[in-house]
Enzyme design. Structure first.
Site, PDB file in Angstrom:
ATOM      1  N   LYS A 253     -50.588 -55.084 -24.535  1.00 33.34           N
ATOM      2  CA  LYS A 253     -50.764 -53.634 -24.339  1.00 33.34           C
ATOM      3  C   LYS A 253     -51.306 -52.950 -25.592  1.00 33.34           C
ATOM      4  CE  LYS A 253     -46.908 -51.512 -23.603  1.00 33.34           C
ATOM      5  NZ  LYS A 253     -46.616 -50.749 -24.835  1.00 33.34           N
ATOM      6  N   THR A 254     -50.689 -53.230 -26.737  1.00 31.13           N
ATOM      7  CA  THR A 254     -51.128 -52.599 -27.982  1.00 31.13           C
ATOM      8  C   THR A 254     -52.464 -53.170 -28.438  1.00 31.13           C
ATOM      9  OG1 THR A 254     -48.864 -52.123 -28.693  1.00 31.13           O
ATOM     10  CG2 THR A 254     -50.546 -52.206 -30.399  1.00 31.13           C
TER      11      THR A 254
ATOM     12  N   HIS B 172     -44.525 -45.982 -19.492  1.00 31.54           N
ATOM     13  CA  HIS B 172     -44.556 -46.927 -20.606  1.00 31.54           C
ATOM     14  C   HIS B 172     -45.919 -47.614 -20.583  1.00 31.54           C
ATOM     15  CE1 HIS B 172     -42.914 -50.779 -22.633  1.00 31.54           C
ATOM     16  NE2 HIS B 172     -43.170 -49.867 -23.553  1.00 31.54           N
TER      17      HIS B 172
ATOM     18  N   ASP C 160     -48.200 -46.565 -26.545  1.00 33.92           N
ATOM     19  CA  ASP C 160     -46.944 -46.979 -25.920  1.00 33.92           C
ATOM     20  C   ASP C 160     -46.403 -46.075 -24.821  1.00 33.92           C
ATOM     21  OD1 ASP C 160     -44.909 -48.975 -25.848  1.00 33.92           O
ATOM     22  OD2 ASP C 160     -43.551 -47.628 -26.890  1.00 33.92           O
TER      23      ASP C 160
ATOM     24  N   LYS D 274     -36.893 -44.907 -28.562  1.00 33.99           N
ATOM     25  CA  LYS D 274     -36.669 -45.127 -27.138  1.00 33.99           C
ATOM     26  C   LYS D 274     -35.633 -44.172 -26.556  1.00 33.99           C
ATOM     27  CE  LYS D 274     -39.678 -48.377 -26.561  1.00 33.99           C
ATOM     28  NZ  LYS D 274     -40.950 -48.065 -25.851  1.00 33.99           N
TER      29      LYS D 274
ATOM     30  N   ARG E 143     -33.355 -53.263 -30.066  1.00 35.83           N
ATOM     31  CA  ARG E 143     -32.477 -52.367 -29.323  1.00 35.83           C
ATOM     32  C   ARG E 143     -31.245 -53.122 -28.817  1.00 35.83           C
ATOM     33  NH1 ARG E 143     -33.833 -51.337 -24.892  1.00 35.83           N
ATOM     34  NH2 ARG E 143     -35.568 -52.785 -24.667  1.00 35.83           N
TER      35      ARG E 143
END
Length: 515
Positions: A239-240, A217, A254, A198, A49
């Site tokens: 997290k994933t 998030h 996510d 996003k 990004r």
């Protein structure tokens, strides 16, 4: 309405496969078939990004809710855009898209039917339509038709650039512009698929909280006992990985909403990092890479062989895939009950936070607003020692409203549904990065298991300083020595100094929420 594009309206996966790999394509349009059957693409000079190129149109009733970047709030991601600049970017995108063959892809944002937003992508790049199809909830039958009006439309005009960017107050020839009044997004100059994903998350972060619904998030999963859990965390915290648990069903990896009925996925796919991916290390993600998955910026050799260890193009190599690729390990309706457990993940490279701590409701608000993790020495130019990174709500770049809005909703949900909140550190122990050792994934998984089964709610705790954290004295299957980070340091004075240093950074960061 783009009626002349009906042949490219809501293409199937097989049709998109043919379009993105057809002979004659070159450059960033071209898709390469890999050994997995999945297509790989490159996203040009933007392999992530571009936060300084994201804008929201200022003016109009909708904009009064936005947390704007100004002298008092320099950390806000929401740069105001003049209507003249919007008109310039919109006209630029329209001219580019209307002069070429385009792909129109529809989907939904949000698995909760009563809150669902109909979204439409218009792009001239076949693989971007594929990415969109992977990442958002796919329409069925007559839910959307070419003549139906979407709630939001994204015009992705990657092949054109804003050459007059200085004149209109932009930061470069690339721009991602959101118009809350018109419910439109314009993307120019960047091919990175994550901007589409996003951009829509920023929209959810605007629309849902105004209805007193949480937009967070985080990843989510559910156990055989019917109890769900949320995992908040920044990139690199696990997290994933931790939400892809073979003993639990995945709700999503996510972005999630939390309303009066429970939690629900905002998306219909997963977008995972694949740098150094291995079948042994992360089997669920590895096995999801097959036909219909879409790889980004990986190195592909002869015979479509993928080198996951290569970072020649970027460290941010990615794969998107429809959530169905997780198979029976995914909860089909992508919704779950109110979470009994909320986990905040951090990767502390200072080596002073415990592997697990149980948080009070007041501490939960503090750690959520802080959104702490640490960058590792050597990962970025100029970083020679651990560096604290604070990203409010574990997702600062995507917050459209003030962080306190999301924190207030989360606090209300935690209190109302009596969710237990834990801080889990997946970073270092026995010293900071370069001295200590990374807490093993096996230990972290065991801690997570004990948390999710509720067993850690019933053990004895001790209070530690300087953060006032309560840490368990014992965790089944985990060496008790590592539970108190002070015990793992040979030099106790060095530990105390490092802990006080990190605590001061927290205090300094939090001053902006105490005004």
């Amino acid at each position: 309405m783009w009626r002349h594009t009906i042949d490219n309206y809501n293409l199937s996966y097989s049709q998109l496969f043919k379009a993105e790999t057809k002979p004659g394509l070159s450059g960033w349009d071209k898709g390469t078939v890999t050994e997995f059957g999945a297509v790989s693409v490159d996203t040009g000079r933007f392999t992530g990004r571009s936060p300084e190129d994201k804008f929201i149109v200022a003016g109009g009733p909708a904009s009064r809710h936005v947390w704007w970047r100004d002298q008092a709030n320099p950390q806000s991601p929401n740069q105001p855009l003049a209507i003249e600049a919007w008109d310039y970017l919109y006209d630029l995108a329209q001219h580019q898209l209307k002069g070429n063959q385009v792909y129109v892809q529809d989907g939904f944002l949000g698995a909760r039917k009563s809150l669902q937003l109909k979204v439409r992508l218009i792009t001239e790049v076949a693989w971007q339509a594929h990415f969109f199809k992977n990442m958002f909830i796919r329409s069925k039958g007559s839910e959307l038709s070419e003549s139906s009006e979407p709630s939001w439309t994204i015009y992705s005009a990657s092949k054109t650039t804003a050459k007059d960017w200085e004149k209109f107050g932009l930061n470069s020839e690339a721009a991602v512009a959101i118009n809350l009044e018109k419910r439109q997004v314009v993307i120019v100059g960047t091919w990175y698929g994550g901007e589409i994903k996003k951009g829509l998350f920023s929209i959810a972060n605007y629309a849902l909280p105004l209805q007193k619904v949480g937009s967070f998030h985080c990843s989510a999963n559910i156990g055989k006992d019917g109890k769900s859990a949320l995992f908040f965390g920044l990139s690199g915290t696990g997290k994933t990985t931790l939400s892809h648990d073979p003993k639990r069903q995945l709700i999503g990896d996510d972005e999630h909403g939390w309303d009066d009925q429970g939690v629900f996925n905002l998306e219909g796919g997963c977008y995972a990092k694949v740098i150094n991916l291995s079948q042994d290390g992360e089997p669920e993600i590895y096995q999801a890479i097959k036909r219909n998955a879409l790889l980004e910026n990986v190195v592909v050799g002869r015979g479509g062989k993928v080198d996951f260890t290569a970072s020649a193009k970027t460290e941010n190599t990615r794969v998107s895939y429809p959530i169905e690729h997780v198979g029976i390990r995914v909860k089909g309706d992508l919704v779950g009950p109110h979470p009994k457990t909320v986990v905040f993940l951090t990767c502390d490279s200072f080596g002073v936070l415990p592997p697990v701590a149980k948080l009070t409701q007041a501490q939960a608000r503090y750690w959520f607003l802080s959104g702490y993790t640490a960058k590792i020495a050597g990962t970025e130019r100029g970083i020679n020692e651990p560096k604290a990174a604070f990203s409010s709500c574990f997702g600062l770049p995507f917050l459209t409203l003030h962080p306190q809005v999301y924190a207030r909703i989360l606090a209300e949900k935690i209190k109302q549904y009596q969710s237990q909140v834990y801080l889990i550190n997946t970073g270092w122990s026995g010293g900071g990065y370069g001295v200590g050792q990374r807490i093993s994934l096996a230990a972290t998984r065991q801690i997570v298991t004990q948390v999710l089964t509720g067993k850690l709610a019933r053990v004895d705790y001790q209070l530690t300083q300087p953060f006032g954290l309560r840490i368990p004295k014992k965790v089944a299957g985990v060496d008790s020595q590592i539970l108190n980070p002070k015990n793992t340091w040979t030099d106790k004075a060095a530990f105390a100094n490092q802990a006080r240093r990190l605590h001061r950074l927290f205090q300094e960061n939090f001053k902006r929420f105490e005004k």
